[in-house]
Every structure is written in structure tokens, then in C-alpha cells.
Design an enzyme around this catalytic site. Structure first.
Site, mmCIF file in Angstrom:
data_model
loop_
_atom_site.group_PDB
_atom_site.id
_atom_site.type_symbol
_atom_site.label_atom_id
_atom_site.label_comp_id
_atom_site.label_asym_id
_atom_site.label_seq_id
_atom_site.Cartn_x
_atom_site.Cartn_y
_atom_site.Cartn_z
ATOM 1 N N GLY A 10 92.817 -35.938 60.558
ATOM 2 C CA GLY A 10 91.909 -36.272 59.356
ATOM 3 C C GLY A 10 92.364 -35.411 58.316
ATOM 4 N N GLN A 11 91.722 -35.500 56.932
ATOM 5 C CA GLN A 11 91.959 -34.519 55.880
ATOM 6 C C GLN A 11 91.687 -33.140 56.176
ATOM 7 O OE1 GLN A 11 91.265 -35.753 51.800
ATOM 8 N NE2 GLN A 11 89.759 -37.087 52.618
ATOM 9 N N ASP A 37 88.636 -39.477 72.444
ATOM 10 C CA ASP A 37 88.246 -40.546 71.672
ATOM 11 C C ASP A 37 86.585 -40.418 71.829
ATOM 12 O OD1 ASP A 37 87.777 -42.972 70.639
ATOM 13 O OD2 ASP A 37 88.425 -44.366 72.015
ATOM 14 N N LEU A 38 86.183 -40.249 70.463
ATOM 15 C CA LEU A 38 84.635 -40.076 70.313
ATOM 16 C C LEU A 38 83.995 -41.470 70.230
ATOM 17 C CD1 LEU A 38 84.672 -37.175 67.589
ATOM 18 C CD2 LEU A 38 84.333 -37.016 70.088
ATOM 19 N N TYR A 63 83.606 -41.086 61.831
ATOM 20 C CA TYR A 63 83.882 -42.581 61.068
ATOM 21 C C TYR A 63 83.371 -42.581 59.689
ATOM 22 C CZ TYR A 63 83.524 -47.508 60.514
ATOM 23 O OH TYR A 63 83.672 -48.875 60.212
ATOM 24 N N ASP A 104 77.012 -35.605 52.220
ATOM 25 C CA ASP A 104 76.118 -35.703 51.045
ATOM 26 C C ASP A 104 75.373 -36.985 51.096
ATOM 27 O OD1 ASP A 104 78.640 -36.796 50.264
ATOM 28 O OD2 ASP A 104 78.323 -36.644 48.382
ATOM 29 N N TYR A 127 76.554 -45.480 56.820
ATOM 30 C CA TYR A 127 77.584 -44.344 57.129
ATOM 31 C C TYR A 127 76.448 -43.226 57.282
ATOM 32 C CZ TYR A 127 80.563 -40.485 55.612
ATOM 33 O OH TYR A 127 81.236 -38.996 55.598
ATOM 34 N N LYS A 131 75.529 -40.378 60.007
ATOM 35 C CA LYS A 131 75.583 -39.203 60.040
ATOM 36 C C LYS A 131 74.392 -38.231 59.975
ATOM 37 C CE LYS A 131 79.070 -37.442 59.033
ATOM 38 N NZ LYS A 131 80.268 -36.528 60.055
ATOM 39 N N TRP A 153 82.625 -35.883 48.705
ATOM 40 C CA TRP A 153 83.887 -36.224 47.713
ATOM 41 C C TRP A 153 84.878 -35.541 48.215
ATOM 42 C CZ3 TRP A 153 82.364 -37.624 41.997
ATOM 43 C CH2 TRP A 153 81.478 -38.295 41.930
HETATM 44 N N1 LIG Z 1 86.228 -38.217 53.121
HETATM 45 C C1 LIG Z 1 84.931 -37.639 52.301
HETATM 46 O O1 LIG Z 1 85.007 -37.938 51.058
HETATM 47 C C2 LIG Z 1 83.845 -37.022 52.850
HETATM 48 C C3 LIG Z 1 82.656 -36.779 52.193
HETATM 49 C C4 LIG Z 1 81.688 -35.972 52.661
HETATM 50 C C5 LIG Z 1 81.681 -35.715 53.974
HETATM 51 N N2 LIG Z 1 82.751 -35.947 54.693
HETATM 52 C C6 LIG Z 1 82.802 -35.470 56.266
HETATM 53 O O2 LIG Z 1 83.642 -34.307 56.369
HETATM 54 C C7 LIG Z 1 84.261 -34.598 57.653
HETATM 55 C C8 LIG Z 1 85.858 -34.559 57.430
HETATM 56 O O3 LIG Z 1 86.219 -35.612 56.795
HETATM 57 P P1 LIG Z 1 87.561 -36.274 56.367
HETATM 58 O O4 LIG Z 1 87.739 -36.515 55.033
HETATM 59 O O5 LIG Z 1 88.512 -35.006 56.899
HETATM 60 O O6 LIG Z 1 87.896 -37.496 57.358
HETATM 61 P P2 LIG Z 1 89.006 -38.434 57.815
HETATM 62 O O7 LIG Z 1 90.270 -37.999 56.752
HETATM 63 O O8 LIG Z 1 88.697 -39.871 57.726
HETATM 64 O O9 LIG Z 1 89.153 -38.025 59.116
HETATM 65 C C9 LIG Z 1 88.461 -38.270 60.143
HETATM 66 C C10 LIG Z 1 89.037 -38.291 61.363
HETATM 67 O O10 LIG Z 1 88.314 -38.713 62.541
HETATM 68 C C11 LIG Z 1 89.128 -39.317 63.594
HETATM 69 N N3 LIG Z 1 88.179 -40.225 64.033
HETATM 70 C C12 LIG Z 1 87.548 -41.385 63.816
HETATM 71 N N4 LIG Z 1 87.273 -42.190 64.872
HETATM 72 C C13 LIG Z 1 87.600 -41.265 65.924
HETATM 73 C C14 LIG Z 1 87.568 -41.437 67.411
HETATM 74 N N5 LIG Z 1 86.665 -42.487 67.786
HETATM 75 N N6 LIG Z 1 87.544 -40.363 68.237
HETATM 76 C C15 LIG Z 1 88.186 -39.349 67.779
HETATM 77 N N7 LIG Z 1 88.315 -39.120 66.368
HETATM 78 C C16 LIG Z 1 88.085 -40.137 65.660
HETATM 79 C C17 LIG Z 1 90.165 -40.002 62.686
HETATM 80 O O11 LIG Z 1 91.122 -40.239 63.657
HETATM 81 P P3 LIG Z 1 92.460 -41.203 63.083
HETATM 82 O O12 LIG Z 1 93.245 -40.274 62.283
HETATM 83 O O13 LIG Z 1 92.938 -41.523 64.542
HETATM 84 O O14 LIG Z 1 91.678 -42.384 62.505
HETATM 85 C C18 LIG Z 1 90.311 -38.895 61.566
HETATM 86 O O15 LIG Z 1 91.504 -38.180 61.886
HETATM 87 C C19 LIG Z 1 83.666 -35.587 58.291
HETATM 88 O O16 LIG Z 1 82.542 -35.386 59.044
HETATM 89 C C20 LIG Z 1 83.088 -36.655 57.108
HETATM 90 O O17 LIG Z 1 81.925 -37.231 57.454
HETATM 91 C C21 LIG Z 1 83.956 -36.588 54.343
#
Ligand SMILES: NC(=O)c1ccc[n+]([C@@H]2O[C@H](COP(=O)([O-])OP(=O)(O)OC[C@H]3O[C@@H](n4cnc5c(N)ncnc54)[C@H](OP(=O)(O)O)[C@@H]3O)[C@@H](O)[C@H]2O)c1
Length: 290
Positions: A10-11, A37-38, A63, A104, A127, A131, A153
Site C-alpha cells: 500500500g501507499q 491475509d487479514l 480495506y 479522519d 468505511y 475503522k 487524504w
Molecule cells: N488512502 C487514504 O486516503 C487514507 C486516508 C486516511 C487514512 N488512511 C489509512 O491509512 C492507512 C494506510 O492507507 P494507504 O493509503 O496506504 O492504503 P492502501 O494504499 O489502500 O493500502 C492498503 C493495503 O492494505 C492491504 N490489504 C487490503 N486488504 C488486505 C487483506 N485482506 N490482507 C492483507 N492486506 C490487505 C492492501 O493490499 P493489496 O495491495 O494486496 O491490495 C494494501 O497494500 C490505512 O489504515 C487507511 O485506512 C488512508
């Protein structure tokens, strides 16, 4: 320290991966869904049966498909809530510390000022609800030795995000409509990764025990999606006009909160962190993409 990082693709996971070569005195294990696998509690138990010793777990997996979650509530709940409960139980049983990332979107967005960690959450989409349940599980199971860090964001050079979508649209179109009545605090994933790595080296984190707490993290400054898009086009020299529109004119399956700007005061003072503005970090992210 032996440190487990989930969500390696992920990011945030990839941003941590980019930085850890500077931390070679710690042993990092990064896992994706192939290893852990979560969505399956069997997979989680099996992973920890064979890999039982970690000092710190950083849970970056989630997710994150906000709209799709409206139709996949059970799956979102399994990953964002039940799996987090499982991670917290495992961390407790091992006396390990847990850093769990939240969002957020646990807020309803009705605040007129920056959200504090003490403000009441009230999620308005699936979502956000899942969370929040994940956060509550951490707080209930681990009264000590966990941190919940709410980000907002998130953008980066990795994966899919608003910056990448705007760069694509901005190079294809002369004009686009972007929502102007949702306000938030952009977070460069690399800055959050740096903050997490800074925190795990901090004395406050390395005490034998510390009370579990929630912290907010994003870059400094706040903006709307339309002003965020304008800054992206300006820095990327894209000649695309942004027309501000209201949320009502851009309906989505999941309702978005209107204002989720976060106060960063608590995390910066607690861990002596210096956070760049979102504009500075956007520039850095665009440079990384080139
Ligand atoms: N993105 C946003 O804008 C945002 C905003 C606020 C907070 N957050 C929080 O910040 C954190 C990091 O977000 P991010 O942007 O890095 O998210 P992301 O890019 O969507 O990455 C999430 C990762 O979780 C993995 N994942 C999903 N389902 C899974 C499963 N069943 N088992 C194991 N891994 C799984 C995904 O795997 P795959 O690569 O295989 O799909 C992905 O690598 C998260 O907690 C998110 O809720 C994100």
C-alpha cells in the site's frame, strides 16, 4: 527491535519500505496479503503461530475502498475491525507494541474547527464505521503500549490516490469539475512513514509501558479538493482549469464528511515532530514521480 509491517504494497507500506534502509539496526518484516491475509482469521492465526516474536507491529493494511465498502461491509469489517482486534490480542500476548493507522473518516465532518483527538467520532459511511470499530478494539484490548494514528487524504508516488488521478485527468482534459465544499488535511505517505519511524525510536515509545492513546497526523495546512487539484496542476505545469462544484453535484455511493481537518498539535508536541506543509510535500511527491 523486531518490527512487523502489514500492508507492504500500500501507499504507507511502500513509503516505510523506501525508508528502512536507514534503520538497519532493526529487523523489519514487511508482509502483504500473500503472507498475512487479514480477511481470514485462520490466516492471521497461522501467521502468528509460525512467526511468534515481534516487538512492534505497524498495521498499515486496511480495506480503503470507501465507496465499495458500502456494498462489502462484512469484508471491510473483517479487515478494518476484526483483524485489528486479532492483531491487538496477539500484541498483548507478546508484550509487543502496536501502531495502528486509522482515518479522519471516523468523524462526521460537522466541526467548524480542526478536529482534536478528544472530539467524539461519529462516522457517516461504512468505511469510517469499520475503522472506528478497529480503533475501539485496540483501545479496549490494549490499555497500554498501542498508538492509534489517524491520517487523512493520503497521497504518494505509490498506488492510487487523488494526486495521481488529477495528474491523469489534467493531462487529458482542459477543464475538470472538482468538489470545493469538503475540507481536509492532505498527508504525504512518506511524511507519515518518517513520523512512525521517528516515533518508534523515541524515548516515550520505548518506555517499558505507556498508556494507549490516539494521535492525529497529516501535513500542516488544510485545503479543499478543488484547491488541492489547482495546486497539483500549478506544480505539474498542467494547463487544466478547475471548476469548483458542490458535493451534491458529484454524488458517490459513500457519503463524505464535510470538514475533517485535523489538529496535529498533540503528536508534534508529544514526539517533537516537525511536519512540512502539504504544499511542500506535494512538491516533493511530484519530484519523486519524475
Ligand atoms: N488512502 C487514504 O486516503 C487514507 C486516508 C486516511 C487514512 N488512511 C489509512 O491509512 C492507512 C494506510 O492507507 P494507504 O493509503 O496506504 O492504503 P492502501 O494504499 O489502500 O493500502 C492498503 C493495503 O492494505 C492491504 N490489504 C487490503 N486488504 C488486505 C487483506 N485482506 N490482507 C492483507 N492486506 C490487505 C492492501 O493490499 P493489496 O495491495 O494486496 O491490495 C494494501 O497494500 C490505512 O489504515 C487507511 O485506512 C488512508
Amino acid at each position: 527491535m523486531k518490527i512487523l509491517v502489514t500492508g507492504k504494497n500500500g501507499q504507507l507500506g511502500r513509503s516505510i519500505q523506501k525508508l528502512i534502509s536507514n534503520y538497519d539496526h532493526h529487523k523489519f518484516t514487511l508482509v502483504g496479503r500473500e503472507e498475512l491475509d487479514l480477511s481470514s482469521s485462520k490466516s492471521i492465526s497461522k501467521y502468528f503461530d509460525t512467526n511468534p516474536h515481534f516487538d512492534v507491529i505497524i498495521n498499515c493494511a486496511a480495506y480503503t475502498a470507501v465507496d465499495r465498502a458500502e456494498e462489502e461491509e462484512d469484508l471491510a469489517d473483517q479487515i478494518n475491525h476484526l483483524a485489528v482486534k486479532h492483531l491487538a490480542e496477539f500484541a498483548n500476548s507478546q508484550n509487543a507494541k502496536l501502531i495502528h493507522i486509522s482515518t479522519d473518516y471516523v468523524f462526521d465532518g460537522k466541526n467548524e474547527s480542526l478536529y482534536l483527538e478528544s472530539d467524539n467520532p461519529n462516522p457517516i459511511n461504512v468505511y469510517g464505521k469499520t475503522k472506528l470499530l478497529g480503533e475501539k478494539a485496540v483501545l479496549e484490548i490494549m490499555s497500554n503500549n498501542a498508538m492509534v494514528i489517524r491520517a487523512s487524504w493520503v497521497f504518494s508516488e505509490f498506488g492510487n490516490n487523488f494526486v495521481k488521478t488529477m495528474l491523469k485527468l489534467g493531462s487529458e482534459k482542459n477543464e475538470i469539475n472538482v468538489v470545493s465544499d469538503q475540507l481536509g488535511s492532505p498527508t504525504y505517505a512518506c511524511d507519515l512513514a518518517k513520523a512512525i519511524l521517528h516515533i518508534i525510536l523515541n524515548d516515550n515509545f520505548n518506555k517499558k509501558s505507556f498508556p494507549t492513546e490516539i494521535f492525529h497526523f497529516s501535513n500542516l495546512g488544510e485545503t479543499s479538493w478543488s484547491d488541492f487539484a489547482k495546486e497539483i496542476f500549478k506544480l505539474a505545469n498542467l494547463n487544466c482549469t478547475v471548476t469548483p462544484i458542490c458535493t451534491d453535484q458529484y454524488p458517490t455511493p459513500a457519503i463524505r464528511p464535510q470538514n475533517t481537518t485535523l489538529s496535529k498539535e498533540k503528536i508534534t508536541s508529544h514526539f517533537r515532530l516537525q511536519i512540512p506543509s502539504w504544499q511542500q510535500s506535494l512538491k516533493e511527491c511530484l519530484n519523486e514521480m519524475i
